[in-house]
Scaffold this motif. Structure first.
Motif, PDB file in Angstrom:
ATOM      1  N   ASN A  88     -12.756  -0.883  -5.086  1.00  0.00           N
ATOM      2  CA  ASN A  88     -11.942  -0.687  -3.902  1.00  0.00           C
ATOM      3  C   ASN A  88     -12.173  -1.725  -2.825  1.00  0.00           C
ATOM      4  O   ASN A  88     -11.327  -1.929  -1.964  1.00  0.00           O
ATOM      5  CB  ASN A  88     -12.188   0.708  -3.321  1.00  0.00           C
ATOM      6  CG  ASN A  88     -11.407   1.747  -4.094  1.00  0.00           C
ATOM      7  OD1 ASN A  88     -10.193   1.799  -4.005  1.00  0.00           O
ATOM      8  ND2 ASN A  88     -12.111   2.522  -4.895  1.00  0.00           N
ATOM      9  N   VAL A  89     -13.361  -2.356  -2.847  1.00  0.00           N
ATOM     10  CA  VAL A  89     -13.565  -3.367  -1.815  1.00  0.00           C
ATOM     11  C   VAL A  89     -13.281  -4.768  -2.351  1.00  0.00           C
ATOM     12  O   VAL A  89     -13.251  -5.728  -1.606  1.00  0.00           O
ATOM     13  CB  VAL A  89     -15.004  -3.336  -1.240  1.00  0.00           C
ATOM     14  CG1 VAL A  89     -15.312  -1.979  -0.655  1.00  0.00           C
ATOM     15  CG2 VAL A  89     -16.019  -3.706  -2.299  1.00  0.00           C
ATOM     16  N   MET A  90     -13.058  -4.863  -3.668  1.00  0.00           N
ATOM     17  CA  MET A  90     -12.898  -6.203  -4.232  1.00  0.00           C
ATOM     18  C   MET A  90     -11.562  -6.843  -3.871  1.00  0.00           C
ATOM     19  O   MET A  90     -11.456  -8.062  -3.813  1.00  0.00           O
ATOM     20  CB  MET A  90     -13.044  -6.168  -5.770  1.00  0.00           C
ATOM     21  CG  MET A  90     -14.483  -6.202  -6.240  1.00  0.00           C
ATOM     22  SD  MET A  90     -15.543  -7.313  -5.299  1.00  0.00           S
ATOM     23  CE  MET A  90     -15.268  -8.842  -6.166  1.00  0.00           C
ATOM     24  N   THR A  91     -10.548  -6.023  -3.619  1.00  0.00           N
ATOM     25  CA  THR A  91      -9.237  -6.603  -3.325  1.00  0.00           C
ATOM     26  C   THR A  91      -9.304  -7.586  -2.151  1.00  0.00           C
ATOM     27  O   THR A  91      -8.940  -8.745  -2.302  1.00  0.00           O
ATOM     28  CB  THR A  91      -8.208  -5.497  -3.068  1.00  0.00           C
ATOM     29  OG1 THR A  91      -8.260  -4.618  -4.179  1.00  0.00           O
ATOM     30  CG2 THR A  91      -6.828  -6.065  -2.918  1.00  0.00           C
ATOM     31  N   PRO A  92      -9.809  -7.143  -0.996  1.00  0.00           N
ATOM     32  CA  PRO A  92      -9.877  -8.119   0.102  1.00  0.00           C
ATOM     33  C   PRO A  92     -10.824  -9.280  -0.199  1.00  0.00           C
ATOM     34  O   PRO A  92     -10.594 -10.405   0.258  1.00  0.00           O
ATOM     35  CB  PRO A  92     -10.381  -7.298   1.287  1.00  0.00           C
ATOM     36  CG  PRO A  92     -10.947  -6.069   0.707  1.00  0.00           C
ATOM     37  CD  PRO A  92     -10.227  -5.810  -0.566  1.00  0.00           C
ATOM     38  N   VAL A  93     -11.861  -9.025  -0.981  1.00  0.00           N
ATOM     39  CA  VAL A  93     -12.787 -10.108  -1.314  1.00  0.00           C
ATOM     40  C   VAL A  93     -12.072 -11.175  -2.132  1.00  0.00           C
ATOM     41  O   VAL A  93     -12.244 -12.377  -1.911  1.00  0.00           O
ATOM     42  CB  VAL A  93     -14.018  -9.573  -2.076  1.00  0.00           C
ATOM     43  CG1 VAL A  93     -14.824 -10.720  -2.665  1.00  0.00           C
ATOM     44  CG2 VAL A  93     -14.880  -8.759  -1.136  1.00  0.00           C
ATOM     45  N   ILE A  94     -11.230 -10.724  -3.060  1.00  0.00           N
ATOM     46  CA  ILE A  94     -10.523 -11.699  -3.892  1.00  0.00           C
ATOM     47  C   ILE A  94      -9.497 -12.468  -3.073  1.00  0.00           C
ATOM     48  O   ILE A  94      -9.370 -13.684  -3.200  1.00  0.00           O
ATOM     49  CB  ILE A  94      -9.864 -10.989  -5.094  1.00  0.00           C
ATOM     50  CG1 ILE A  94     -10.971 -10.646  -6.100  1.00  0.00           C
ATOM     51  CG2 ILE A  94      -8.808 -11.868  -5.742  1.00  0.00           C
ATOM     52  CD1 ILE A  94     -10.551  -9.720  -7.179  1.00  0.00           C
ATOM     53  N   VAL A  95      -8.820 -11.761  -2.190  1.00  0.00           N
ATOM     54  CA  VAL A  95      -7.876 -12.463  -1.317  1.00  0.00           C
ATOM     55  C   VAL A  95      -8.626 -13.532  -0.533  1.00  0.00           C
ATOM     56  O   VAL A  95      -8.208 -14.683  -0.447  1.00  0.00           O
ATOM     57  CB  VAL A  95      -7.189 -11.465  -0.352  1.00  0.00           C
ATOM     58  CG1 VAL A  95      -6.338 -12.214   0.655  1.00  0.00           C
ATOM     59  CG2 VAL A  95      -6.360 -10.474  -1.134  1.00  0.00           C
ATOM     60  N   LEU A  96      -9.756 -13.132   0.001  1.00  0.00           N
ATOM     61  CA  LEU A  96     -10.558 -14.050   0.797  1.00  0.00           C
ATOM     62  C   LEU A  96     -11.060 -15.217  -0.046  1.00  0.00           C
ATOM     63  O   LEU A  96     -11.041 -16.375   0.373  1.00  0.00           O
ATOM     64  CB  LEU A  96     -11.752 -13.281   1.375  1.00  0.00           C
ATOM     65  CG  LEU A  96     -12.330 -13.784   2.684  1.00  0.00           C
ATOM     66  CD1 LEU A  96     -11.286 -13.770   3.768  1.00  0.00           C
ATOM     67  CD2 LEU A  96     -13.516 -12.910   3.089  1.00  0.00           C
TER      68      LEU A  96
END
Lengths: 337, 542, 284
Positions: free
Chosen positions: C196-204
């Protein structure tokens, strides 16, 4: 709430201290400023004289203590040091007094001879603020508009177009954007002054150059944030309840997107300071960004220390406010503490 | 989770956002309209050509306006519009006959350590103080730290030899040196002999005079924003007649292409350090032209003889044969500049035009490398800076490429770029091996000013002492030439020394650095050889 | 795996991105084979040659030559090595550092959280450029140092995003439910929270791969970047800025290569993001 704010302020002081320590150590590692203040073939005597005058001959910890607390209460005040003169005999060198950070005295600039370092920084800051404010407004407002447009009409031509533009904006180093803008708007069209500062016209190209990276990034994040939120259950519920799309966006989606964005904006202040170094160099804008890079290359320790202190102070305060706003918008975070 | 509380808070927030957006829209609209019509109404663009201030753009900023507290030729150049010294050099430079009276009207040697100057009468400083022999005495006292204990001249190492100035009468002064000084006149032509008004510089703080200069020159100080505009206005009472250009603004733009753009956009009138590739473009623009010369500055690449492989004389010679200096000057340097046979520039005193240039001869270089006895191939590191002087990095890369052409069996090269402060630090600590970029502005136009600082053995405590050639014979010749007043003998000594240098090269001998300036069409101006930009020499075209 | 392939095929933009990226990666790997010349070999008599289709162009230098007569095409090809390396390695360093520190911070809370966040504050409040200059002044410029500077200074945004995401996810129903069912915290982290927290990490991260490639150019602009012995797009752009009129090809081609790469990374990243986030997949 007040206790929380007080605690955060105490933390801010700690952070500033950390920054001061870091900048002090790092600058020491970069070398001896005295040799840059004299002709390259200067004899040891002249170099030693400058080092004594500015207190650079003292052990590191003494320099750090003097840097923070100044002379008063120590034996440093009004000191004169005797050193060997090259022609034989002694040389009396007066040591410049220091008030210390706690009295707002970072010492005299080594580059701007005889000028107080903090004064040099404060003198320049309004120009940077002007530029950064313009760039920030440009980036934040346009990114909200673009991001919303994209999120509301995903996968359309408009969406794709804006996204490609945003990516291109990110992929162009700002120094290139700046140089191209000058070529087009100053040389070819003759609309805007090529460099310098003074009028509103001078602000246009530097602000665009400085703001474009943030604009591209924020557009992207507003878009993805909005898309995320629009797919959340409560938004779907709102839609199902028959609320018009505009209302859904305004009431629910925008709000929930805004929360993480506020943190981003706080961080943007740091990005802008970093970008200002390049933008101000290109457009010959007399702000703190250019001051910092000039001062580092000239090993002007006092000015670098004063500038970093000042930049850090602003950054910490801005982000303190951002955190407070963040906690206020999203009570879960506050509870989490 | 959607409590009404947050909603209200958020809506409040929205209001403020909308409010600021409305403000922004107003500003933006105004900006857009103004951008559209701006070119037609912008003040300054419609003013008569001659009334617009002349804008001069340098690539580097200045730190102080105190003429005795800087070490840079460009600050010397800028302050030279406000301050004056006893004598002035002509351009083109001629270190024998080129001396022109400025604040002094005549001079003669009374004895080997005393030179008497007759001073110009009726000259007033910008604050009304009168220029007299006392001002000369005060200036010399000031650089020695006899006025303010905490202040000494920044380039005092070149002026220690001047012990004092003794006023004889109001307009006569005797300058006394600690030993016979053959280049005293050269020293009286700038830097620490820029004369300042005694009362003003004695009574005001150092901080004040650093930002509020008062001199006797053709321009007086108006205002200065650090790293921003320095504004000067014509001194209508100037003894040499009021200058043609009434208002001058000095600015800094570190990007060469921005300086050129400013020139072509009529935002600048004189821009410093134009890239050679832009010359044609500027000349064809119809808005500006280029004035260029081989300048007083000499670029040369030090062979680090304290470390292998450059500790071998044959290797050092081979480098000079392989560097293809002529080829690089013709291509990378755009045909500008001017070769220097050893270290002493073409018009510097002591130059000997019978000493040939090293020819480009890669075969000879290969042969020398084989003879040298070092094990081949050798690794040569080239240490350079970037953007401080015209084409510094490009030339370093060019030299590396030319040397590499000797073949992989002989050499391999690697270029490393340093930031200026690091470059200096490494040189002072003698950390480099191989080849190091150097550049020397010989502002005394004399062989001594480049040979002594680069070749003479230093006291072991001095920075850089460990990588000196340390040849007693060279020390002896340099000392001999700097203490005799017999110029014919000096010339001969320098010829001898340069022949020895040619045979045992401490450098890859380089070239005069090109000084290329862009000039707007409304000005008549010619670049000087000594890197000085003196606006009194510029005229508006009729 | 089949599902992945299917999804990849569906997104045409992603396919295009992947194709460009593949070309870039291949040319980086195969540079010695593909490049027609040695990227460092200078020939001053052939300097500033325009591209082959322009007047005075020569087939020897398809995309022209630079100020020292080096082949722009070969340098651009070799340059992809440096840019990709800088982007990917630096992001890995900063991403791993940031995710780990962010998770630790959010889960442990208390003093450790405070410490990490203060260090983050110091890091953020400290002008990056200063750190870069200092590192260059002390240990010298060069590829490795550029990667390290970018990698080490970049962790904060990951840590902050991860921390705030974890804090908001932690209280969500499914996590609460899992916790109530007695999941151990490690399991909890990997099963429930990390995805659930990986989405923004990948965008970043996708953004950062690209922005680090640009940052390399900017550092070189300030004279703090990769050394000339290694051809990089940053060096080519920085060198080319003095030749915008006399030799536009010197900067345009590496600039195009940089843009295309950044564009393709972003396209692939967008697709990856949508693939990883099941909610998005079902609605679009």
């Amino acid at each position: 709430m007040w206790r929380y704010i007080l605690r955060r302020l105490a933390q801010a002081v700690l952070v500033i201290f950390g920054v001061l320590l870091l900048v002090f150590v790092i600058m020491q590692l970069t070398g001896d400023p005295a040799s840059l203040m004299l002709p390259p073939d200067s004899p040891a005597e002249d170099i030693q004289r400058v080092r004594i005058m500015y207190g650079l001959d003292r052990p590191l910890y003494v320099q750090f203590v003097r840097f923070l607390f100044g002379d008063i209460g120590t034996r440093e005040a009004g000191r004169t040091v005797r050193t060997f003169a090259s022609g034989g005999g002694w040389l009396e060198v007066p040591v410049k007094p220091r008030g210390g950070v706690i009295r707002g005295d970072f010492g005299e600039s080594l580059r701007y001879r005889e000028q107080p370092a903090l004064g040099v920084v404060l003198e320049r800051f309004p120009r940077s603020l002007e530029l950064m404010a313009a760039a920030f407004l440009y980036a934040v407002l346009l990114s909200l508009v673009f991001g919303l447009l994209c999120a509301l009409r995903p996968a359309t031509l408009l969406d794709q177009g804006i996204r490609v533009l945003a990516i291109l904006g990110q992929s162009m180093p700002s120094f290139w954007l700046g140089l191209l803008l000058i070529l087009v708007f100053a040389v070819w069209l003759g609309w805007l002054p090529a460099m310098g500062s003074g009028t509103w016209w001078h602000l246009v190209m530097p602000a665009i150059t400085l703001g474009s990276l943030s604009l591209a990034r924020n557009t992207r994040l507003v878009r993805s944030g909005m898309l995320d939120v629009l797919n959340e259950d409560y938004v779907r519920t709102a839609r199902a309840k028959g609320l018009t799309e505009r209302l859904v966006v305004a009431k629910h989606a925008l709000k929930n997107t805004a929360i993480p964005l506020v943190t981003l904006w706080g961080l943007d202040v740091g990005v802008l300071f970093g970008g200002a170094v390049i933008t101000e160099s290109i457009f010959a804008w007399p702000g703190t960004g250019r001051l910092v890079i000039e001062s580092v290359t000239r090993r002007d320790f006092p000015v670098v220390q004063a500038a970093v202190f000042f930049i850090a102070l602003i950054f910490v305060l801005v982000n303190l406010v951002v955190d407070l706003v963040y906690g206020w918008l999203d009570p879960r975070v506050r509870v989490g503490r | 989770m959607e409590t009404t509380d947050i909603e209200r808070a958020f809506l409040d927030k929205i209001h403020t956002i909308q409010f600021s957006r409305r403000g922004f829209v107003q500003v933006a609209t105004r900006a857009a309209v103004a951008a559209a019509v701006g070119p037609f109404i912008l003040p300054g663009r419609t003013l008569a050509q001659a009334q617009r201030p002349v804008v001069v753009i340098y690539g580097v900023p200045w730190d102080t306006l105190d003429p005795h507290n800087h070490i840079a030729t460009w600050i010397e150049s800028i302050t030279g519009n406000m301050f004056e010294q006893p004598v002035e050099m002509s351009s083109p430079i001629d270190p024998v006959n080129g001396w022109r009276p400025l604040l002094a009207t005549s001079w003669k040697r009374l004895n080997p350590t005393t030179m008497q100057f007759k001073l110009r009468e009726g000259v007033k400083f910008h604050n009304g103080e009168e220029f007299t022999a006392e001002a000369v005495k005060f200036t010399i006292d000031r650089i020695h730290g006899r006025v303010h204990k905490e202040f000494k001249g920044a380039v005092l190492s070149y002026y220690r030899i001047i012990d004092r100035a003794d006023p004889v009468d109001k307009y006569t002064v005797n300058v006394i040196t600690t030993q016979p000084d053959p280049i005293l006149l050269n020293r009286m032509s700038g830097f620490h002999t820029r004369i300042v008004p005694p009362k003003y510089y004695a009574t005001n703080s150092l901080a004040h005079v650093a930002t509020n200069p008062v001199g006797s020159g053709p321009y007086r100080f108006v205002s200065w924003v650090k790293d921003g505009d320095l504004v000067l206005e014509a001194n209508e009472q100037y003894w040499g007649g009021a200058p043609d250009i009434k208002k001058v603004i000095f600015r800094t733009a570190s990007e060469p292409s921005v300086r050129v753009s400013a020139l072509l956009a009529a935002d600048a009138d004189l821009v410093h350090a134009v890239p050679v590739e832009e010359i044609d473009f500027i000349n064809k623009s119809g808005k500006a032209y280029v004035s260029h010369t081989a300048s007083n500055r000499v670029a040369l690449w030090r062979l680090e003889r304290h470390k292998p492989p450059m500790n071998n004389q044959k290797v050092r010679q081979a480098m000079n044969y392989a560097a293809n200096m002529d080829g690089l000057l013709k291509t990378v340097y755009g045909g500008m500049g001017k070769r220097v046979s050893t270290m002493v520039g073409a018009w510097h005193f002591g130059h000997d035009d019978k000493i040939p240039f090293y020819p480009y001869d890669p075969n000879k270089a290969r042969a020398l490398l084989k003879e040298s006895g070092v094990s081949l191939p050798i690794q040569i590191n080239v240490h350079t800076i970037q953007g401080r002087y015209p084409k510094d990095k490009d030339m370093a890369e060019g030299i590396a490429a030319e040397v590499s052409k000797l073949g992989k069996d002989y050499v391999s090269t690697k270029v490393t770029v340093y930031e200026w402060g690091t470059h200096l630090k490494r040189q002072n600590a003698c950390e480099n091996d191989g080849i190091t970029h150097n550049s020397w502005g010989n502002w005394m136009f004399d062989a001594d000013m480049i040979l002594f600082p680069w070749l003479h053995t230093l006291p072991s405590t001095d920075p850089g002492a460990a990588c000196r050639p340390a040849k007693p014979e060279w020390d002896r010749l340099i000392d001999e030439a700097r203490t005799t007043l017999d110029q014919g003998k000096r010339k001969k000594v320098y010829s001898d020394l340069q022949r020895q240098l040619w045979d045992d090269p401490p450098f890859i001998f380089g070239h005069h650095v090109a000084d290329i300036m862009g000039v707007s069409s409304r000005l008549a101006w010619k670049v000087r050889q000594d890197e000085m930009v003196w606006l009194k020499e510029a005229r508006f075209k009729k | 795996m089949g599902e992945l392939w299917h999804s990849l095929r569906r997104g045409k933009a992603a396919c295009l991105g992947a194709a460009i990226l593949l070309v870039m990666v291949l040319s980086a790997v195969l540079a010695p084979v593909v490049a027609p010349h040695d990227p460092l070999q200078a020939e001053i008599t052939k300097r500033l040659r325009p591209p082959v289709w322009r007047e005075k162009g020569a087939a020897e230098n398809l995309l022209g030559s630079d100020q020292l007569g080096r082949d722009v095409l070969s340098r651009t090809i070799y340059g992809s090595r440096v840019s990709l390396m800088v982007g990917i390695i630096a992001v890995l360093i900063s991403g791993i550092l940031g995710v780990v520190l962010g998770m630790v911070s959010a889960f442990q809370g208390g003093r450790l959280d405070a410490l990490i966040m203060r260090i983050a504050d110091v890091q953020l409040a400290f002008p990056f450029i200063l750190l870069a200059i200092a590192v260059v002044a002390v240990v010298g410029g060069g590829l490795l140092n550029v990667i390290l500077i970018l990698g080490v200074t970049g962790w904060v945004s990951y840590a902050r995003v991860v921390r705030s995401q974890v804090l908001s996810v932690k209280e969500k129903e499914y996590v609460e439910a899992a916790r109530a069912l007695g999941s151990r915290s490690l399991v909890l982290i990997f099963r429930q929270i990390l995805p659930n927290v990986m989405t923004p990490v990948i965008v970043l991260a996708t953004f950062n791969v690209a922005s680090y490639m640009v940052a390399e150019a900017s550092l070189t602009f300030l004279g703090l970047g990769v050394q000339p012995a290694i051809p990089s797009w940053g060096i080519m752009l920085a060198d080319g800025r003095e030749y915008m009129r006399a030799g536009w090809w010197m900067a345009v081609f590496p600039g195009l290569a940089l843009m295309l790469t950044v564009l393709s990374i972003n396209l692939v990243g967008d697709w990856l993001r949508e693939y990883l986030d099941p909610r998005l997949r079902h609605t679009e």
